[in-house]
Design an enzyme around this catalytic site. Structure first.
Site, short mmCIF file in Angstrom:
data_model
loop_
_atom_site.label_atom_id
_atom_site.label_comp_id
_atom_site.label_asym_id
_atom_site.label_seq_id
_atom_site.Cartn_x
_atom_site.Cartn_y
_atom_site.Cartn_z
N GLU A 94 75.57 32.91 12.21
CA GLU A 94 75.56 32.19 11.01
C GLU A 94 74.10 31.67 10.12
O GLU A 94 74.07 30.37 11.16
CB GLU A 94 77.26 31.56 10.79
CG GLU A 94 78.42 32.63 11.23
CD GLU A 94 79.32 31.47 10.17
OE1 GLU A 94 79.20 30.21 10.02
OE2 GLU A 94 80.56 31.71 11.28
N HIS A 111 83.25 32.63 5.95
CA HIS A 111 83.61 31.22 6.75
C HIS A 111 84.86 30.34 5.81
O HIS A 111 83.35 29.63 5.43
CB HIS A 111 82.01 30.33 6.89
CG HIS A 111 83.05 29.82 8.19
ND1 HIS A 111 82.24 29.62 9.50
CD2 HIS A 111 84.07 29.15 8.60
CE1 HIS A 111 82.86 28.38 10.38
NE2 HIS A 111 83.65 27.76 10.09
#
Length: 225
Positions: A94, A111
């Site tokens: 990420e 997320h």
């Protein structure tokens, strides 16, 4: 449930061996920290070997840490139809997420984690409490006074012609429509961080009141439970 650290402390009674869990579960969800090594290593815990053990046709949800799952192994499991589908909230590397995996996922979100107004308020209250205890400040029950209120805290559902599952789905979607997060991420994955930092206000389920019109006792008990 499989939780080795808790099992070592609490005994085996309420826990299940991971091998048995994988072969019997229709839905597998991950709620673990990222441990790179040690007795409870979770880095790439789900890899090709792990996915080989899962029950064919099961659903896979990762809401813990992206690196707990080996991305290529998850794509292999989806391509081979070893698993029926995946819901992915956390990603390796990420915010540079794997675009092919995003397209393969049933739901793909940037997320979300514990990103609710209640979660942030509770976390803030815990910090204030610990600080006050450390510095002997007489403030023991402080809590944020202005937690944002959702637009429609009362969920009214017409039960005629609806199954229990339909009613529950409508209630959950009313409280927070995760599909909208999925759409925004797919529209422009490069905005991963921006989307994560600008989630709409979300209150937890306990804040809402559900009003079932023409609902029977079974429906009421189903929603309560």
């Amino acid at each position: 449930m499989n939780d080795p650290p808790r099992e070592r402390k609490e005994g085996k009674k309420n826990f299940t061996d991971i091998g048995h869990l994988l072969t019997e579960s229709d839905i597998i969800t991950l709620h673990v920290p990222l441990n790179m090594d040690g007795q409870d290593k979770t880095f790439h815990f789900f890899n090709n070997e792990t996915f080989d053990q899962v029950k064919k046709g099961s659903w896979f949800i990762n809401s813990s840490r992206g690196e707990v799952v080996e991305t290529e192994a998850l794509k292999n499991a989806l391509n081979s139809e070893k698993i029926a589908g995946a819901v992915i909230d956390v990603w390796e590397r990420e915010p540079e997420i794997d675009i092919p995996l995003m397209h393969m996922a049933f739901l793909a979100t940037p997320h979300i984690a514990g990103y609710s107004a209640d979660g942030k308020a509770n976390g803030t209250a815990m910090i204030v409490k610990n600080l006050c205890e450390s510095f002997n400040i007489p403030l023991t029950d402080w809590y944020p006074s202005e937690v944002p209120v959702p637009h429609e805290p009362v969920i009214t559902i017409d039960c005629i012609g609806k199954s229990n599952e339909d009613i529950l789905k409508k209630a959950v979607i009313h409280s927070y429509n995760i599909v909208e997060d999925d759409i925004r991420l797919r529209f422009d994955p490069s905005l991963f961080e921006k989307e994560r930092e600008n989630y709409p206000v979300r209150r937890e389920f306990s804040y809402y009141t559900i009003n079932l019109k023409d609902g029977n006792e079974e429906m009421i008990n189903y929603v309560k439970n």
